[in-house]
Write a protein that holds these residues in place. Structure first.
Motif, short mmCIF file in Angstrom:
data_model
loop_
_atom_site.label_atom_id
_atom_site.label_comp_id
_atom_site.label_asym_id
_atom_site.label_seq_id
_atom_site.Cartn_x
_atom_site.Cartn_y
_atom_site.Cartn_z
N GLN A 136 0.83 -1.20 0.00
CA GLN A 136 0.00 0.00 0.00
C GLN A 136 0.87 1.26 0.00
N LEU A 137 1.87 1.27 0.84
CA LEU A 137 2.73 2.46 0.98
C LEU A 137 3.38 2.85 -0.34
N ASN A 138 3.79 1.85 -1.10
CA ASN A 138 4.49 2.13 -2.36
C ASN A 138 3.58 2.65 -3.46
N THR A 139 2.26 2.57 -3.25
CA THR A 139 1.33 3.10 -4.26
C THR A 139 1.08 4.59 -4.07
N LEU A 140 1.50 5.13 -2.93
CA LEU A 140 1.25 6.54 -2.64
C LEU A 140 2.19 7.44 -3.43
N GLN A 141 1.73 8.65 -3.72
CA GLN A 141 2.57 9.64 -4.37
C GLN A 141 3.66 10.10 -3.40
N SER A 142 4.71 10.65 -3.94
CA SER A 142 5.82 11.13 -3.11
C SER A 142 5.36 12.14 -2.07
N SER A 143 4.43 13.02 -2.46
CA SER A 143 3.96 14.04 -1.53
C SER A 143 3.29 13.41 -0.32
N GLN A 144 2.51 12.34 -0.54
CA GLN A 144 1.82 11.71 0.58
C GLN A 144 2.79 10.88 1.43
N GLN A 145 3.76 10.25 0.80
CA GLN A 145 4.77 9.54 1.58
C GLN A 145 5.52 10.52 2.49
N ALA A 146 5.86 11.67 1.93
CA ALA A 146 6.57 12.69 2.70
C ALA A 146 5.70 13.22 3.83
N GLN A 147 4.40 13.40 3.55
CA GLN A 147 3.50 13.90 4.59
C GLN A 147 3.33 12.88 5.72
N LEU A 148 3.34 11.60 5.38
CA LEU A 148 3.29 10.58 6.43
C LEU A 148 4.55 10.65 7.29
N ALA A 149 5.69 10.85 6.64
CA ALA A 149 6.94 10.99 7.40
C ALA A 149 6.86 12.21 8.33
N ILE A 150 6.31 13.30 7.82
CA ILE A 150 6.13 14.51 8.64
C ILE A 150 5.23 14.20 9.83
N ALA A 151 4.15 13.45 9.58
CA ALA A 151 3.22 13.10 10.66
C ALA A 151 3.91 12.26 11.72
N PHE A 152 4.79 11.34 11.31
CA PHE A 152 5.54 10.54 12.27
C PHE A 152 6.47 11.43 13.10
N LEU A 153 7.14 12.36 12.42
CA LEU A 153 8.11 13.22 13.09
C LEU A 153 7.45 14.24 14.00
N ARG A 154 6.18 14.57 13.73
CA ARG A 154 5.45 15.54 14.54
C ARG A 154 4.45 14.87 15.48
N HIS A 155 4.53 13.55 15.62
CA HIS A 155 3.60 12.83 16.48
C HIS A 155 3.71 13.36 17.91
N PRO A 156 2.59 13.62 18.58
CA PRO A 156 2.65 14.18 19.94
C PRO A 156 3.37 13.28 20.93
N ASN A 157 3.39 11.97 20.65
CA ASN A 157 4.11 11.03 21.53
C ASN A 157 5.23 10.33 20.75
N ARG A 158 5.97 11.13 20.02
CA ARG A 158 7.03 10.60 19.15
C ARG A 158 8.00 9.69 19.90
N ASN A 159 8.28 8.55 19.29
CA ASN A 159 9.22 7.60 19.89
C ASN A 159 10.09 7.00 18.80
N SER A 160 10.90 6.03 19.16
CA SER A 160 11.85 5.44 18.20
C SER A 160 11.13 4.75 17.04
N THR A 161 9.96 4.18 17.29
CA THR A 161 9.20 3.53 16.21
C THR A 161 8.78 4.54 15.16
N HIS A 162 8.29 5.68 15.62
CA HIS A 162 7.90 6.74 14.67
C HIS A 162 9.11 7.20 13.86
N GLU A 163 10.23 7.35 14.52
CA GLU A 163 11.44 7.81 13.84
C GLU A 163 11.93 6.78 12.84
N GLU A 164 11.78 5.50 13.16
CA GLU A 164 12.20 4.44 12.23
C GLU A 164 11.33 4.44 10.98
#
Length: 281
Positions: A136-164
């Motif tokens: 599923q992840l590989n079907t997304l456009q680059s912009s959405q993949q990047a936005q998901l990465a941003i969401a992980f990095l800005r998660h209110p309870n960010r941890n090592s899993t989000h960073e990975e």
């Protein structure tokens, strides 16, 4: 000078407050944010929930709030989130008709980007884990993949899993950057300035130390492949995303030497103009 900076700040506040005051006119209580004021819709045209518009509005509002604190948008944000959640559930339910299966991963990615990765749809097929499967992840456009990465990095309870997860997504995007002298852009998406800006934001928030990130920042700052061309239209949305990306880049690099000319227009009317340099910022 200090006086000029104060005047510019005052004008910026006025423009911002004016925009915020008009947002309720564009917001339907159940359909969320619309592309034009609710009262403008004729009886022959029914408004609808634009899932991606809600997601963008929620993303932009959250980023602005990071800089300036809450701007009186809490009630609007709640309405937009409710509309986004309902629209995502409608898309899911429609996909199950006649024995079908859910496969609108792009819509689901947009929903999580707007609602936050901690959101729970209470439907197994819509769980974040399903979206993150490689098929599923590989079907997304680059912009959405990047936005998901941003969401992980800005998660209110960010941890090592989000960073990975963010690291995995961004490592793949990094391999897709192509160099053009002083700039770099996403392979096959040179004309998608928003996608390049989202990737720049994500890589900046992740503090990726790679020469290609600087070249990507140059690309976004120059306005893409057709800077100055009348044949390449850039919307206010595109400018907003690029401004956030360049801000993220400067913040990550701890830049203390701005060199930026800002002009805000409404049609042909200039609302705000200022030159930001190390001496005037």
């Amino acid at each position: 000078t200090a006086a000029q900076n104060s005047a510019t700040s005052s004008k910026a506040q006025t423009v911002s407050q004016k925009a915020l005051s008009e947002l309720p006119l564009y917001t339907h209580q159940t359909l969320g944010l619309l592309s034009m004021p609710v009262s403008w819709y004729p009886s022959s045209m029914s408004p609808f929930t634009d899932l991606r518009l809600q997601a963008f509005a929620l993303y932009l509002t959250s980023r602005v709030d990071e800089l300036n604190g809450r701007q009186g948008t809490a009630n609007l944000v709640s309405t937009w989130k409710s509309a986004l959640n309902l629209e995502m559930m409608r898309i899911y339910q429609d996909s199950l008709r006649y024995g079908g299966t859910f496969s609108s991963w792009s819509s689901l990615a947009a929903a999580y980007i707007g609602l936050g990765l901690e959101h729970n749809f209470n439907v197994p097929a819509l769980h974040l884990a399903r979206l993150l499967e490689s098929s599923q992840l590989n079907t997304l456009q680059s912009s959405q993949q990047a936005q998901l990465a941003i969401a992980f990095l800005r998660h209110p309870n960010r941890n090592s899993t989000h960073e990975e997860w963010a690291s995995q997504i961004l490592s793949a995007l990094l391999t897709r950057l192509r160099v053009a002298t002083r700039t770099a852009y996403i392979d096959g998406e040179a004309f998608d300035l928003e996608a390049n800006a989202y990737v720049l934001s994500a890589m900046s928030l992740a503090y990726i130390n790679n020469p290609l990130v600087e070249k990507l920042a140059n690309y976004v700052a120059l306005g893409g492949p057709s800077a100055g061309s009348n044949f390449y239209y850039k919307s206010s949305r595109t400018y907003a995303i690029c401004s956030i990306a360049l801000s993220d880049y400067d913040s990550a690099r701890q830049s203390q030497n701005p060199d930026l000319a800002l002009e805000v227009k409404n049609g042909v009317n200039a609302l705000l103009a200022h030159q930001f340099t190390a001496n005037t910022a």
